[in-house]
Design a protein around this motif. Sequence first.
Motif, PDB file in Angstrom:
ATOM      1  N   VAL A  41       0.840  -1.202   0.000  1.00 22.52           N
ATOM      2  CA  VAL A  41       0.000   0.000   0.000  1.00 22.52           C
ATOM      3  C   VAL A  41       0.874   1.250   0.000  1.00 22.52           C
ATOM      4  O   VAL A  41       0.595   2.233  -0.705  1.00 22.52           O
ATOM      5  N   GLY A  42       1.938   1.236   0.781  1.00 16.02           N
ATOM      6  CA  GLY A  42       2.851   2.385   0.812  1.00 16.02           C
ATOM      7  C   GLY A  42       3.510   2.626  -0.533  1.00 16.02           C
ATOM      8  O   GLY A  42       3.695   3.778  -0.945  1.00 16.02           O
ATOM      9  N   ALA A  43       3.854   1.557  -1.237  1.00 19.41           N
ATOM     10  CA  ALA A  43       4.436   1.705  -2.573  1.00 19.41           C
ATOM     11  C   ALA A  43       3.421   2.293  -3.546  1.00 19.41           C
ATOM     12  O   ALA A  43       3.769   3.133  -4.386  1.00 19.41           O
ATOM     13  N   ALA A  44       2.173   1.879  -3.432  1.00 21.46           N
ATOM     14  CA  ALA A  44       1.127   2.438  -4.290  1.00 21.46           C
ATOM     15  C   ALA A  44       0.910   3.913  -3.998  1.00 21.46           C
ATOM     16  O   ALA A  44       0.741   4.723  -4.918  1.00 21.46           O
ATOM     17  N   VAL A  45       0.946   4.292  -2.729  1.00 20.76           N
ATOM     18  CA  VAL A  45       0.800   5.705  -2.363  1.00 20.76           C
ATOM     19  C   VAL A  45       1.974   6.511  -2.903  1.00 20.76           C
ATOM     20  O   VAL A  45       1.804   7.627  -3.398  1.00 20.76           O
ATOM     21  N   LEU A  46       3.167   5.940  -2.826  1.00 23.51           N
ATOM     22  CA  LEU A  46       4.343   6.636  -3.347  1.00 23.51           C
ATOM     23  C   LEU A  46       4.234   6.858  -4.848  1.00 23.51           C
ATOM     24  O   LEU A  46       4.568   7.937  -5.352  1.00 23.51           O
ATOM     25  N   LEU A  47       3.753   5.878  -5.565  1.00 20.23           N
ATOM     26  CA  LEU A  47       3.628   6.018  -7.011  1.00 20.23           C
ATOM     27  C   LEU A  47       2.528   6.982  -7.415  1.00 20.23           C
ATOM     28  O   LEU A  47       2.611   7.617  -8.462  1.00 20.23           O
ATOM     29  N   ARG A  48       1.498   7.115  -6.599  1.00 20.53           N
ATOM     30  CA  ARG A  48       0.379   7.984  -6.936  1.00 20.53           C
ATOM     31  C   ARG A  48       0.491   9.387  -6.340  1.00 20.53           C
ATOM     32  O   ARG A  48      -0.366  10.228  -6.590  1.00 20.53           O
ATOM     33  N   ALA A  49       1.534   9.652  -5.579  1.00 22.15           N
ATOM     34  CA  ALA A  49       1.682  10.947  -4.920  1.00 22.15           C
ATOM     35  C   ALA A  49       1.893  12.047  -5.957  1.00 22.15           C
ATOM     36  O   ALA A  49       2.637  11.886  -6.915  1.00 22.15           O
ATOM     37  N   ARG A  50       1.232  13.159  -5.728  1.00 27.36           N
ATOM     38  CA  ARG A  50       1.322  14.281  -6.661  1.00 27.36           C
ATOM     39  C   ARG A  50       2.282  15.355  -6.172  1.00 27.36           C
ATOM     40  O   ARG A  50       2.887  16.059  -6.960  1.00 27.36           O
ATOM     41  N   ASP A  51       2.408  15.479  -4.879  1.00 31.85           N
ATOM     42  CA  ASP A  51       3.209  16.546  -4.279  1.00 31.85           C
ATOM     43  C   ASP A  51       4.493  15.941  -3.702  1.00 31.85           C
ATOM     44  O   ASP A  51       4.546  14.763  -3.347  1.00 31.85           O
ATOM     45  N   LEU A  52       5.513  16.773  -3.599  1.00 33.85           N
ATOM     46  CA  LEU A  52       6.784  16.303  -3.054  1.00 33.85           C
ATOM     47  C   LEU A  52       6.643  15.911  -1.581  1.00 33.85           C
ATOM     48  O   LEU A  52       7.228  14.918  -1.140  1.00 33.85           O
ATOM     49  N   LEU A  53       5.866  16.651  -0.828  1.00 34.96           N
ATOM     50  CA  LEU A  53       5.680  16.308   0.583  1.00 34.96           C
ATOM     51  C   LEU A  53       4.969  14.973   0.759  1.00 34.96           C
ATOM     52  O   LEU A  53       5.284  14.214   1.676  1.00 34.96           O
ATOM     53  N   GLU A  54       4.030  14.662  -0.118  1.00 36.60           N
ATOM     54  CA  GLU A  54       3.373  13.354  -0.070  1.00 36.60           C
ATOM     55  C   GLU A  54       4.374  12.238  -0.349  1.00 36.60           C
ATOM     56  O   GLU A  54       4.323  11.178   0.275  1.00 36.60           O
ATOM     57  N   ARG A  55       5.283  12.479  -1.272  1.00 38.40           N
ATOM     58  CA  ARG A  55       6.315  11.483  -1.563  1.00 38.40           C
ATOM     59  C   ARG A  55       7.245  11.286  -0.380  1.00 38.40           C
ATOM     60  O   ARG A  55       7.665  10.165  -0.083  1.00 38.40           O
ATOM     61  N   ILE A  56       7.595  12.374   0.288  1.00 37.10           N
ATOM     62  CA  ILE A  56       8.470  12.283   1.459  1.00 37.10           C
ATOM     63  C   ILE A  56       7.798  11.467   2.556  1.00 37.10           C
ATOM     64  O   ILE A  56       8.422  10.592   3.167  1.00 37.10           O
ATOM     65  N   VAL A  57       6.532  11.724   2.801  1.00 39.70           N
ATOM     66  CA  VAL A  57       5.799  10.979   3.828  1.00 39.70           C
ATOM     67  C   VAL A  57       5.656   9.509   3.432  1.00 39.70           C
ATOM     68  O   VAL A  57       5.793   8.611   4.274  1.00 39.70           O
ATOM     69  N   ALA A  58       5.409   9.240   2.166  1.00 40.10           N
ATOM     70  CA  ALA A  58       5.287   7.850   1.706  1.00 40.10           C
ATOM     71  C   ALA A  58       6.618   7.110   1.853  1.00 40.10           C
ATOM     72  O   ALA A  58       6.645   5.950   2.275  1.00 40.10           O
ATOM     73  N   LEU A  59       7.721   7.766   1.534  1.00 37.24           N
ATOM     74  CA  LEU A  59       9.026   7.134   1.720  1.00 37.24           C
ATOM     75  C   LEU A  59       9.323   6.905   3.195  1.00 37.24           C
ATOM     76  O   LEU A  59       9.918   5.886   3.569  1.00 37.24           O
ATOM     77  N   ASP A  60       8.901   7.825   4.040  1.00 38.95           N
ATOM     78  CA  ASP A  60       9.079   7.638   5.478  1.00 38.95           C
ATOM     79  C   ASP A  60       8.250   6.452   5.972  1.00 38.95           C
ATOM     80  O   ASP A  60       8.709   5.668   6.799  1.00 38.95           O
ATOM     81  N   LEU A  61       7.051   6.306   5.443  1.00 37.00           N
ATOM     82  CA  LEU A  61       6.222   5.142   5.773  1.00 37.00           C
ATOM     83  C   LEU A  61       6.891   3.850   5.331  1.00 37.00           C
ATOM     84  O   LEU A  61       6.921   2.871   6.084  1.00 37.00           O
ATOM     85  N   LEU A  62       7.440   3.848   4.133  1.00 31.07           N
ATOM     86  CA  LEU A  62       8.091   2.641   3.624  1.00 31.07           C
ATOM     87  C   LEU A  62       9.305   2.261   4.465  1.00 31.07           C
ATOM     88  O   LEU A  62       9.550   1.076   4.710  1.00 31.07           O
ATOM     89  N   THR A  63      10.062   3.234   4.923  1.00 30.78           N
ATOM     90  CA  THR A  63      11.209   2.896   5.762  1.00 30.78           C
ATOM     91  C   THR A  63      10.761   2.410   7.138  1.00 30.78           C
ATOM     92  O   THR A  63      11.392   1.512   7.706  1.00 30.78           O
ATOM     93  N   ALA A  64       9.677   2.966   7.661  1.00 28.73           N
ATOM     94  CA  ALA A  64       9.157   2.477   8.940  1.00 28.73           C
ATOM     95  C   ALA A  64       8.670   1.036   8.811  1.00 28.73           C
ATOM     96  O   ALA A  64       8.893   0.207   9.704  1.00 28.73           O
ATOM     97  N   VAL A  65       8.045   0.725   7.691  1.00 27.88           N
ATOM     98  CA  VAL A  65       7.608  -0.650   7.439  1.00 27.88           C
ATOM     99  C   VAL A  65       8.820  -1.564   7.270  1.00 27.88           C
ATOM    100  O   VAL A  65       8.825  -2.708   7.738  1.00 27.88           O
ATOM    101  N   GLY A  66       9.858  -1.062   6.620  1.00 22.00           N
ATOM    102  CA  GLY A  66      11.085  -1.838   6.486  1.00 22.00           C
ATOM    103  C   GLY A  66      11.731  -2.139   7.830  1.00 22.00           C
ATOM    104  O   GLY A  66      12.230  -3.245   8.061  1.00 22.00           O
ATOM    105  N   VAL A  67      11.695  -1.167   8.736  1.00 28.76           N
ATOM    106  CA  VAL A  67      12.212  -1.384  10.090  1.00 28.76           C
ATOM    107  C   VAL A  67      11.389  -2.447  10.807  1.00 28.76           C
ATOM    108  O   VAL A  67      11.935  -3.325  11.475  1.00 28.76           O
TER     109      VAL A  67
END
Length: 89
Positions: free
Chosen positions: A19-45
């Motif tokens: 789901v986080g990867a899908a949000v990252l791919l669909r993000a329109r704004d840079l801040l949304e991408r930053i938050v999605a990448l932060d989510l993905l790293t938290a999931v990775g942890v």
Amino acid sequence: MPEIVIIVALACVTATLAVGAAVLLRARDLLERIVALDLLTAVGVALLALLAYLREAAYYLDAALALAALSFVATLAAVRANRRGGPFR
């Protein structure tokens, strides 16, 4: 019994990763991408912590701690660069 809980947790975390990867791919704004990448790293942890418990290997926790620290610093740097208009302003 605990192994079943860990397997279910791994499945849930993996679904959250998708789901986080899908949000990252669909993000329109840079801040949304930053938050999605932060989510993905938290999931990775979380995945690394679960694998550390499942395989009984401490080096997964070391990798999770390093990933969390790098993610924190990278998120702060990305937000700061976005607010100022560039990385060196």
